[in-house]
Design an enzyme around this catalytic site. Structure first.
Site, PDB file in Angstrom:
ATOM      1  N   LYS A 228       0.825  -1.214   0.000  1.00  0.00           N
ATOM      2  CA  LYS A 228       0.000   0.000   0.000  1.00  0.00           C
ATOM      3  C   LYS A 228       0.863   1.270   0.000  1.00  0.00           C
ATOM      4  CE  LYS A 228      -3.942  -2.279   2.245  1.00  0.00           C
ATOM      5  NZ  LYS A 228      -5.036  -2.110   3.245  1.00  0.00           N
TER       6      LYS A 228
ATOM      7  N   TYR B  71     -12.386  -2.398  -3.934  1.00  0.00           N
ATOM      8  CA  TYR B  71     -12.923  -2.566  -2.579  1.00  0.00           C
ATOM      9  C   TYR B  71     -14.452  -2.498  -2.547  1.00  0.00           C
ATOM     10  CZ  TYR B  71      -8.310  -2.399  -0.308  1.00  0.00           C
ATOM     11  OH  TYR B  71      -7.044  -2.685   0.135  1.00  0.00           O
TER      12      TYR B  71
ATOM     13  N   THR C 214      -5.112  -7.648  10.422  1.00  0.00           N
ATOM     14  CA  THR C 214      -5.461  -6.393   9.727  1.00  0.00           C
ATOM     15  C   THR C 214      -5.106  -5.182  10.571  1.00  0.00           C
ATOM     16  OG1 THR C 214      -7.274  -7.543   8.623  1.00  0.00           O
ATOM     17  CG2 THR C 214      -7.377  -5.137   8.632  1.00  0.00           C
TER      18      THR C 214
ATOM     19  N   ASN D  23      -2.210   0.151   6.771  1.00  0.00           N
ATOM     20  CA  ASN D  23      -1.693  -1.118   7.291  1.00  0.00           C
ATOM     21  C   ASN D  23      -0.769  -1.861   6.339  1.00  0.00           C
ATOM     22  OD1 ASN D  23      -3.642  -2.011   5.545  1.00  0.00           O
ATOM     23  ND2 ASN D  23      -4.589  -3.450   6.968  1.00  0.00           N
TER      24      ASN D  23
ATOM     25  N   HIS E 175      -2.091  -5.471   1.579  1.00  0.00           N
ATOM     26  CA  HIS E 175      -3.362  -6.178   1.416  1.00  0.00           C
ATOM     27  C   HIS E 175      -3.043  -7.570   0.894  1.00  0.00           C
ATOM     28  CE1 HIS E 175      -7.353  -7.324   0.022  1.00  0.00           C
ATOM     29  NE2 HIS E 175      -6.759  -7.745  -1.067  1.00  0.00           N
TER      30      HIS E 175
ATOM     31  N   GLU F 282      -9.350 -10.872  -7.571  1.00  0.00           N
ATOM     32  CA  GLU F 282      -8.418  -9.754  -7.407  1.00  0.00           C
ATOM     33  C   GLU F 282      -7.272  -9.823  -8.414  1.00  0.00           C
ATOM     34  OE1 GLU F 282      -9.422  -9.232  -2.649  1.00  0.00           O
ATOM     35  OE2 GLU F 282      -7.401  -9.818  -3.239  1.00  0.00           O
TER      36      GLU F 282
HETATM   37  P1  CMP Z   1      -7.499  -4.659   3.438  1.00  0.00           P
HETATM   38  O1  CMP Z   1      -7.076  -6.067   3.608  1.00  0.00           O
HETATM   39  O2  CMP Z   1      -6.827  -3.910   2.336  1.00  0.00           O
HETATM   40  O3  CMP Z   1      -9.078  -4.622   3.190  1.00  0.00           O
HETATM   41  C1  CMP Z   1      -9.860  -3.490   3.525  1.00  0.00           C
HETATM   42  C2  CMP Z   1      -9.117  -2.494   4.355  1.00  0.00           C
HETATM   43  O4  CMP Z   1      -9.919  -1.583   5.085  1.00  0.00           O
HETATM   44  C3  CMP Z   1      -8.317  -3.200   5.421  1.00  0.00           C
HETATM   45  O5  CMP Z   1      -7.242  -3.868   4.817  1.00  0.00           O
HETATM   46  C4  CMP Z   1      -7.968  -2.051   6.370  1.00  0.00           C
HETATM   47  O6  CMP Z   1      -6.782  -1.378   6.002  1.00  0.00           O
HETATM   48  C5  CMP Z   1      -9.135  -1.084   6.178  1.00  0.00           C
HETATM   49  N1  CMP Z   1      -9.964  -0.978   7.379  1.00  0.00           N
HETATM   50  C6  CMP Z   1     -10.166   0.136   8.099  1.00  0.00           C
HETATM   51  N2  CMP Z   1     -10.983  -0.095   9.129  1.00  0.00           N
HETATM   52  C7  CMP Z   1     -11.303  -1.416   9.089  1.00  0.00           C
HETATM   53  C8  CMP Z   1     -12.104  -2.270   9.896  1.00  0.00           C
HETATM   54  N3  CMP Z   1     -12.765  -1.828  10.969  1.00  0.00           N
HETATM   55  N4  CMP Z   1     -12.203  -3.571   9.533  1.00  0.00           N
HETATM   56  C9  CMP Z   1     -11.574  -4.045   8.445  1.00  0.00           C
HETATM   57  N5  CMP Z   1     -10.799  -3.284   7.632  1.00  0.00           N
HETATM   58  C10 CMP Z   1     -10.661  -1.975   7.963  1.00  0.00           C
END
Ligand code: CMP
Length: 142
Positions: A10, A50, A92, A113, A116, A127
């Protein structure tokens, strides 16, 4: 089983200049990079990727973050690649990620974070196809 999974480094991790460090984690764990490119996502691309999160309260912040700078997108191949990549990434929320995982080492928050990874074989297929044609996935020849 030999599997493929989809991975994004990311914008936060690209900005931290840790693309190589993260690729090293994948390779050390036995995953092979079979396709890779750097892209700066458009808003439409990020929203489409997303789409399953469209109704979530964090959706707008997620899309804004994902278009804030370039990302690396890659396809990883190996034994149990989907689960293995999830183990390499950690939880996550980096506050819950085990020591030594990518999120523990590189992520600042649940919103930023670092990486992904697909959560299942079906989402991996979707994906991968969102970013790569079948011809762009390079089979090993040696
Ligand atoms: P990702 O695996 O990229 O998929 C969706 C993203 O939303 C997740 O990683 C997080 O970076 C972001 N996100 C933010 N808040 C939340 C949450 N409460 N639960 C899950 N994903 C979240």
């Amino acid at each position: 089983a030999l599997e493929r999974t989809f991975s994004i480094i990311k914008p936060d991790a690209v900005a931290k200049n840790v693309i190589g460090a993260i690729y090293n984690r994948f390779e050390t764990a036995g995953l092979r990079i079979v396709a890779s490119k750097m892209v700066h996502l458009s808003q439409e691309q990020a929203e489409g990727f997303y789409a399953e999160h469209k109704a979530r309260p964090f959706f707008n912040a997620l899309v804004s973050f994902m278009i804030s700078g370039p990302v690396m997108v890659q396809v990883l191949e190996g034994e149990n690649a989907v689960l293995k990549n999830r183990e390499i990434m950690g939880a996550t929320n980096p506050a819950e990620a085990l020591a030594g995982t990518l999120r523990a080492d590189y992520a600042a928050s649940i919103d930023e974070n670092a990486v992904h990874g697909s959560d299942a074989a079906a989402s991996a297929a979707r994906e991968i196809a969102y970013f790569f044609t079948e011809a762009e996935l390079c089979a090993r020849t040696r």
